[in-house]
Design an enzyme around this catalytic site. Structure first.
Site, PDB file in Angstrom:
ATOM      1  N   LYS A 109      -2.562  10.977 -19.050  1.00  0.00           N
ATOM      2  CA  LYS A 109      -2.370  11.263 -18.109  1.00  0.00           C
ATOM      3  C   LYS A 109      -2.024  12.967 -18.248  1.00  0.00           C
ATOM      4  O   LYS A 109      -2.138  12.843 -19.102  1.00  0.00           O
ATOM      5  CB  LYS A 109      -1.337  10.948 -17.560  1.00  0.00           C
ATOM      6  CG  LYS A 109      -0.908   9.794 -15.768  1.00  0.00           C
ATOM      7  CD  LYS A 109      -2.159   9.426 -15.018  1.00  0.00           C
ATOM      8  CE  LYS A 109      -1.619   9.532 -13.826  1.00  0.00           C
ATOM      9  NZ  LYS A 109      -2.408   8.141 -12.904  1.00  0.00           N
TER      10      LYS A 109
HETATM   11  P1  NAD Z   1      -3.015  11.422  -2.086  1.00  0.00           P
HETATM   12  O1  NAD Z   1      -2.079  13.228  -2.640  1.00  0.00           O
HETATM   13  O2  NAD Z   1      -4.715  11.443  -2.040  1.00  0.00           O
HETATM   14  O3  NAD Z   1      -2.295  11.485  -1.274  1.00  0.00           O
HETATM   15  C1  NAD Z   1      -0.537  10.779  -1.453  1.00  0.00           C
HETATM   16  C2  NAD Z   1       0.031  10.676   0.661  1.00  0.00           C
HETATM   17  O4  NAD Z   1       0.931   9.904   0.467  1.00  0.00           O
HETATM   18  C3  NAD Z   1       0.029  11.343   1.025  1.00  0.00           C
HETATM   19  O5  NAD Z   1      -0.759  11.120   2.293  1.00  0.00           O
HETATM   20  C4  NAD Z   1       0.938  12.155   1.358  1.00  0.00           C
HETATM   21  O6  NAD Z   1       1.276  13.304   2.431  1.00  0.00           O
HETATM   22  C5  NAD Z   1       1.790  11.327   0.775  1.00  0.00           C
HETATM   23  N1  NAD Z   1       3.148  11.626   0.981  1.00  0.00           N
HETATM   24  C6  NAD Z   1       3.497  12.225  -0.705  1.00  0.00           C
HETATM   25  N2  NAD Z   1       4.917  11.915  -0.491  1.00  0.00           N
HETATM   26  C7  NAD Z   1       5.974  11.441   0.840  1.00  0.00           C
HETATM   27  C8  NAD Z   1       6.321  10.425   1.355  1.00  0.00           C
HETATM   28  N3  NAD Z   1       7.841  11.027   0.411  1.00  0.00           N
HETATM   29  N4  NAD Z   1       6.810   9.776   2.523  1.00  0.00           N
HETATM   30  C9  NAD Z   1       5.517   8.919   2.513  1.00  0.00           C
HETATM   31  N5  NAD Z   1       4.236   9.581   2.306  1.00  0.00           N
HETATM   32  C10 NAD Z   1       4.378  10.626   1.450  1.00  0.00           C
HETATM   33  O7  NAD Z   1      -2.640  10.424  -4.113  1.00  0.00           O
HETATM   34  P2  NAD Z   1      -3.494   9.184  -4.302  1.00  0.00           P
HETATM   35  O8  NAD Z   1      -4.335   9.358  -5.126  1.00  0.00           O
HETATM   36  O9  NAD Z   1      -3.349   8.287  -2.602  1.00  0.00           O
HETATM   37  O10 NAD Z   1      -2.340   8.509  -4.915  1.00  0.00           O
HETATM   38  C11 NAD Z   1      -1.054   7.592  -4.309  1.00  0.00           C
HETATM   39  C12 NAD Z   1      -0.584   6.697  -5.392  1.00  0.00           C
HETATM   40  O11 NAD Z   1      -1.379   5.726  -5.728  1.00  0.00           O
HETATM   41  C13 NAD Z   1       0.415   7.682  -6.662  1.00  0.00           C
HETATM   42  O12 NAD Z   1       1.871   7.192  -7.244  1.00  0.00           O
HETATM   43  C14 NAD Z   1      -1.239   7.577  -7.683  1.00  0.00           C
HETATM   44  O13 NAD Z   1      -0.757   7.261  -8.946  1.00  0.00           O
HETATM   45  C15 NAD Z   1      -1.477   6.346  -7.244  1.00  0.00           C
HETATM   46  N6  NAD Z   1      -2.685   6.092  -7.621  1.00  0.00           N
HETATM   47  C16 NAD Z   1      -3.993   6.679  -7.042  1.00  0.00           C
HETATM   48  C17 NAD Z   1      -5.465   6.006  -7.965  1.00  0.00           C
HETATM   49  C18 NAD Z   1      -6.046   6.297  -7.092  1.00  0.00           C
HETATM   50  O14 NAD Z   1      -7.302   6.557  -7.597  1.00  0.00           O
HETATM   51  N7  NAD Z   1      -6.372   7.494  -5.934  1.00  0.00           N
HETATM   52  C19 NAD Z   1      -5.497   5.498  -8.549  1.00  0.00           C
HETATM   53  C20 NAD Z   1      -3.715   4.536  -8.459  1.00  0.00           C
HETATM   54  C21 NAD Z   1      -2.585   4.387  -8.289  1.00  0.00           C
END
Ligand code: NAD
Length: 419
Positions: A109
């Site tokens: 990471k």
């Molecule tokens: P992103 O930045 O695209 O989206 C994050 C979202 O969460 C945004 O809409 C933001 O406004 C919202 N957010 C942030 N803080 C918040 C809060 N306190 N309450 C409500 N909403 C809130 O990120 P992402 O890529 O969608 O990743 C989200 C999660 O999924 C992370 O934990 C990431 O590690 C995990 N993840 C992502 C992927 C991927 O392929 N992108 C894969 C596996 C896991």
């Protein structure tokens, strides 16, 4: 891992989970210690010229947790809260995740301490190119392959690929995944995590003999994972009754028109004020009665404080580490089925694996091939986890950890200890 950790830090959660799984696997103390430590950790401090003309110093990290099963893989996060401990925990979860879905990677990471919303596109590019240069010694197509995570996106991946390629003197698309399609990205990668979450949810519903049609779904976070999860849930016939982003949440008991919300969010950069919905505070969203609650924003959301209020039948972890060990205990006591992150959100890394394979072969697949192969792996992994849980009489989370950690320990055993 000598730092003092906050009680609910992601690293504390990750280390507690290793102990739990090791107990069931009867691993030796030496093996457990190896699994609890990250193999390589790099911290970089680097200067970037801002639009104002001033130079600002940024801090970034890249951590390789384990390489027993192959090169390391894991996202890069841009966030004002990222820390080395958080990156260690996330790298560890990537190792178990790749093992649970049985793809040939270890976990890594990375992160940069910054708020992407406060940066211009030019500043973001400057940070990305300099950070890539600083971590060049850690990344390569056969050593460590980054991907997007919170705060980063395909454009950031394109800059990473370009910077690395400029250093090498030729294009190296396989050094990073989650790229735009026109430079070696994979069809279906962007949607893979959210689709994978819903493939896991659907499999759980089938196993439990529950009806998915009309099931109510609440999604916290409307970024890459949350928005596609909501969209796929909508396509599968579920009722998405509430979603939130950092600015707050919205609620509609009849079910939100998710495709329209996605358009609205694209135009307004926020879901707030979507017509026909009632505003919902972020704290309240987690306690709404529903069939499926999908935390898809960030870690440590379901804790000893918030978990008692959860009224869902199932929690499907789209985010990494959204539930603390205390929160997990409480959900279990309330008989809420929890689909653990390392299985439930593994669709992203599975499609990243497909992208890497396509880049290495210079042969690209149709989106339907990617999604079909993804679906097969998610279904197989769900049942591997569920069978382990039933066989050992343990929770799905412990089963996923036992499966993932067991496979890593096995690979280590087979390879032997060097020298
Ligand atoms: P992103 O930045 O695209 O989206 C994050 C979202 O969460 C945004 O809409 C933001 O406004 C919202 N957010 C942030 N803080 C918040 C809060 N306190 N309450 C409500 N909403 C809130 O990120 P992402 O890529 O969608 O990743 C989200 C999660 O999924 C992370 O934990 C990431 O590690 C995990 N993840 C992502 C992927 C991927 O392929 N992108 C894969 C596996 C896991």
């Amino acid at each position: 891992m000598t730092n003092i950790q906050a009680e609910d830090s992601a690293l504390t959660t990750a280390l507690t989970q290793v102990d739990q799984a090791a107990h069931h696997l009867k691993l030796s103390t030496g093996s457990v210690e190896m699994l609890k430590h990250c193999k390589r950790e790099l911290t970089v401090n680097f200067p970037v010229r801002m639009d104002s003309g001033d130079v600002r110093i940024f801090t970034g990290y890249r951590v390789h947790h384990n390489t027993s099963r192959g090169p390391t893989k894991g996202g890069i996060r841009y966030s004002p809260h990222v820390s080395l401990d958080e990156v260690r925990a996330l790298a560890m979860w990537m190792t178990w995740k790749c093992a649970v879905v049985n793809i040939p990677y270890g976990g890594a990471k990375g992160g940069v301490l910054c708020d992407p919303h406060d940066l211009s596109l030019r500043e973001l590019e400057g940070i990305t190119r300099r950070f890539t240069t600083e971590i060049t010694m850690m990344i390569s197509p056969d050593g460590d392959i980054p991907a997007p995570d919170m705060g980063t996106n395909p454009q950031v991946m394109a800059w990473i690929m370009d910077t690395y390629s400029m250093h090498k003197g030729h294009s190296v698309p396989a050094v990073v995944t989650g790229k735009p399609l026109n430079i070696g990205g994979s069809a279906g990668r962007l949607e893979a995590t959210g689709r994978g979450v819903m493939f896991a949810v659907r499999e759980a519903f089938r196993t439990m003999n529950w009806e998915l049609q009309g099931a109510s779904v609440v999604v916290q976070g409307f970024g890459n994972v949350g928005s596609v999860t909501a969209q796929t849930a909508h396509e599968m016939g579920c009722r998405v009754i509430a979603v939130s982003d950092i600015s707050g949440g919205i609620y509609d008991a009849e079910g939100i028109d998710v495709p329209k919300l996605i358009e609205y969010n694209r135009a307004n950069k926020s879901i707030a004020g979507f017509p026909g919905t009632i505003p919902q505070a972020n704290g309240q969203l987690l306690s709404l009665p529903c069939d499926v609650l999908v935390p898809a924003a960030m870690e440590n959301q379901l804790t000893r404080t918030t978990a008692p209020m959860v009224q869902a039948r199932m929690v499907a972890e789209g985010a990494n580490g959204p539930t603390t060990p205390d929160g997990d205990e409480i959900l279990r006591a309330k008989n809420i089925l929890v689909l653990p992150d390392i299985m439930c959100n593994a669709g992203g890394v599975v499609a990243s694996y497909f992208e890497w394979v396509q880049d290495l072969q210079n042969l690209f697949w149709e989106e339907s091939d990617v999604t079909l192969k993804l679906e097969r792996i998610m279904i197989r992994s769900y049942h591997d986890m569920d069978d382990t849980a039933k066989r050992m009489n343990i929770s799905l989370r412990t089963a996923a950890l036992v499966l993932g950690i067991g496979r890593v320990a096995d690979a280590h055993q087979t390879r032997g200890l060097y020298p």
